[in-house]
Scaffold this motif. Sequence first.
Motif, short mmCIF file in Angstrom:
data_model
loop_
_atom_site.label_atom_id
_atom_site.label_comp_id
_atom_site.label_asym_id
_atom_site.label_seq_id
_atom_site.Cartn_x
_atom_site.Cartn_y
_atom_site.Cartn_z
N ALA A 232 0.81 -1.29 -0.06
CA ALA A 232 0.09 0.15 -0.02
C ALA A 232 0.73 1.28 0.03
O ALA A 232 0.48 2.44 -0.85
CB ALA A 232 -1.00 0.09 1.27
N ASN A 233 1.95 1.16 0.87
CA ASN A 233 2.79 2.37 1.00
C ASN A 233 3.66 2.69 -0.28
O ASN A 233 3.70 3.68 -0.69
CB ASN A 233 3.33 2.52 2.44
CG ASN A 233 2.31 2.83 3.54
OD1 ASN A 233 1.15 3.01 3.18
ND2 ASN A 233 2.48 2.25 4.61
N TYR A 234 4.40 1.44 -0.42
CA TYR A 234 5.54 1.61 -1.50
C TYR A 234 5.01 1.54 -2.93
O TYR A 234 5.34 2.66 -3.84
CB TYR A 234 6.33 0.43 -1.53
CG TYR A 234 7.53 0.43 -2.19
CD1 TYR A 234 8.70 1.53 -2.20
CD2 TYR A 234 7.61 -0.65 -3.32
CE1 TYR A 234 9.67 1.61 -3.06
CE2 TYR A 234 8.74 -0.47 -4.07
CZ TYR A 234 9.65 0.59 -3.96
OH TYR A 234 10.57 0.32 -4.91
N ILE A 235 3.91 0.68 -3.25
CA ILE A 235 3.47 0.77 -4.68
C ILE A 235 2.37 1.72 -4.78
O ILE A 235 2.30 2.54 -5.86
CB ILE A 235 2.94 -0.53 -5.13
CG1 ILE A 235 3.86 -1.51 -4.65
CG2 ILE A 235 2.37 -0.70 -6.42
CD1 ILE A 235 5.15 -1.55 -5.79
N MET A 236 1.58 1.95 -3.96
CA MET A 236 0.22 2.75 -4.16
C MET A 236 0.28 4.32 -3.67
O MET A 236 -0.45 4.80 -3.74
CB MET A 236 -0.89 2.01 -3.38
CG MET A 236 -1.25 0.74 -3.82
SD MET A 236 -1.73 0.45 -5.73
CE MET A 236 -3.67 0.58 -5.15
N GLY A 237 1.43 4.61 -2.92
CA GLY A 237 1.80 5.70 -2.12
C GLY A 237 0.75 6.12 -1.16
O GLY A 237 0.37 7.45 -0.74
N GLY A 238 0.54 5.16 -0.45
CA GLY A 238 -0.67 5.29 0.66
C GLY A 238 0.52 5.69 2.18
O GLY A 238 1.54 5.75 2.03
N GLU A 239 -0.32 5.82 3.09
CA GLU A 239 0.36 6.25 4.45
C GLU A 239 -0.18 5.61 5.35
O GLU A 239 -0.76 6.12 6.44
CB GLU A 239 0.49 7.85 4.61
CG GLU A 239 1.46 8.50 3.58
CD GLU A 239 1.65 10.17 4.03
OE1 GLU A 239 1.33 10.25 5.30
OE2 GLU A 239 2.18 10.81 3.29
N ILE A 240 -0.60 4.16 5.29
CA ILE A 240 -1.53 3.44 6.29
C ILE A 240 -0.35 2.42 7.19
O ILE A 240 0.82 2.54 7.00
CB ILE A 240 -2.44 2.64 5.76
CG1 ILE A 240 -1.50 1.44 4.91
CG2 ILE A 240 -3.13 3.20 4.53
CD1 ILE A 240 -2.51 0.32 4.43
N VAL A 241 -0.93 2.45 8.48
CA VAL A 241 -0.39 1.59 9.16
C VAL A 241 -1.01 0.34 9.69
O VAL A 241 -2.16 0.04 9.07
CB VAL A 241 -0.21 2.19 10.74
CG1 VAL A 241 0.56 3.42 10.47
CG2 VAL A 241 -1.64 2.65 11.47
N LEU A 271 -6.85 -13.44 0.96
CA LEU A 271 -6.43 -12.42 0.14
C LEU A 271 -6.08 -11.41 0.76
O LEU A 271 -6.95 -10.73 1.40
CB LEU A 271 -7.58 -12.15 -0.96
CG LEU A 271 -7.84 -13.21 -1.94
CD1 LEU A 271 -8.53 -12.63 -3.17
CD2 LEU A 271 -6.61 -13.77 -2.94
N ALA A 272 -4.91 -10.68 0.33
CA ALA A 272 -4.55 -9.17 0.48
C ALA A 272 -5.25 -8.45 -0.43
O ALA A 272 -4.87 -8.71 -1.77
CB ALA A 272 -3.19 -9.14 0.67
N ARG A 273 -5.98 -7.41 -0.19
CA ARG A 273 -6.44 -6.52 -1.34
C ARG A 273 -5.95 -5.09 -0.89
O ARG A 273 -6.26 -4.62 0.26
CB ARG A 273 -7.85 -6.47 -1.46
CG ARG A 273 -8.60 -7.45 -2.21
CD ARG A 273 -10.03 -7.50 -2.14
NE ARG A 273 -10.88 -8.60 -3.03
CZ ARG A 273 -10.73 -8.63 -4.25
NH1 ARG A 273 -10.72 -7.66 -5.14
NH2 ARG A 273 -11.38 -9.61 -4.81
N ILE A 274 -5.54 -4.52 -1.94
CA ILE A 274 -4.91 -2.94 -1.67
C ILE A 274 -5.67 -2.18 -2.73
O ILE A 274 -5.39 -2.41 -3.88
CB ILE A 274 -3.53 -2.84 -1.48
CG1 ILE A 274 -2.88 -3.66 -0.48
CG2 ILE A 274 -2.96 -1.45 -1.37
CD1 ILE A 274 -2.25 -4.92 -0.99
N LYS A 275 -6.48 -0.94 -2.46
CA LYS A 275 -6.95 -0.34 -3.59
C LYS A 275 -7.11 1.05 -3.44
O LYS A 275 -6.94 1.71 -2.15
CB LYS A 275 -8.16 -0.95 -4.02
CG LYS A 275 -9.35 -1.05 -2.77
CD LYS A 275 -10.50 -1.81 -3.37
CE LYS A 275 -11.77 -1.99 -2.23
NZ LYS A 275 -12.96 -2.64 -2.94
N LYS A 276 -7.32 1.97 -4.41
CA LYS A 276 -7.42 3.43 -4.12
C LYS A 276 -9.02 3.53 -4.13
O LYS A 276 -9.82 3.16 -5.21
CB LYS A 276 -6.79 4.30 -5.33
CG LYS A 276 -5.21 3.95 -5.43
CD LYS A 276 -4.58 4.56 -6.62
CE LYS A 276 -3.31 4.67 -6.56
NZ LYS A 276 -2.51 5.01 -7.75
#
Length: 344
Positions: A232-241, A271-276
Amino acid sequence: MNIAFIGFGGVGQALAKLLVEEKKKLEKLYSLQPVVVSVCDKKKGSVYHPEGLNIEKVLQVVNDTGNVENYPNTPGLIKGWDSMKTIKNSNADMIVEVTYTDVKTGQPAIDHCRTAFKQKKSVVTTNKGPVAIAYKELSDLAKKNDVFFGFEGTVMSGTPALRMPTVTLAGNDISEIKGILNGTTNFILTEMEQGHSYEDSLLKAQKLGYAEADPTSDVQGYDARYKAVILANYIMGGEIVTEDVTCMGITDLNEKMVQEALRKKKKWKLLARIKKENGNVIASVKPELLDENDPLASVTGATNAIMYDCDLAGPIFLSGAGAGLVETGYSLLIDIINYQWQYK
């Protein structure tokens, strides 16, 4: 390139063996001539020589005695430095950080990385903790000091789940990432599809070395959650914990549920899901029912797999080993080669 190992367990030794076995190829193809100047391990001791150690001898000594300080004495050899002294005082350009790290706190790896960057030394690591917990701080510190921070092995071991989307798929907007990021749980679910109970499947996973004696991190989804945060943080530019990631493991699934899904031409996968979504990056880890023709549904055993939904390239599917000493050691080698390209 002078290298210092901080931690010399299975993964560190796997990389050391690769540096020996692939020496001629690394020099010929990449002009890479790594010199191991230090090996420092909390249990196995520490040796340092500014002109380099014989890494084959180091491996032999560790194999024979379990203590690297039994390395033969030579002029200039220093024994007994702890990790911080090794990072600060050695002439290493690159720190290979492969200590046993508390994933909840990220320590001691976070402090090792901080110290190395402040000393203008690069770091490659397979530790999830520092990247999941302190990615922004550490990456900013690395950039400030113009050094390299490599962590390819933190998500899918030697399978390039981080480098592929950022390098090979550059120019795409990735709207969603979904993946099977924990081989232990996928192995258990595959066994349950074959008619075995959850308990028997877990026991087999432990006997084969896929699951730890305490499998909590795997079966409760915690391991996949840390990897989801990194993506999420490295690929998608998020700032989550980690606390932002909805997390549910596989312990509530049973053989009957798995068999019923198969009858409906579906399969359970963790499944892990990461989305905008509405300008934010959100992530979850939980069991999901997939149609049997879904590429992720076909992934069996301890294999990992990931799907990137790209606006230009379309859906891109990547599958490979998510664990293993050689594979994880290779992930460090990937980073070292890329360091060579970037900084030399």
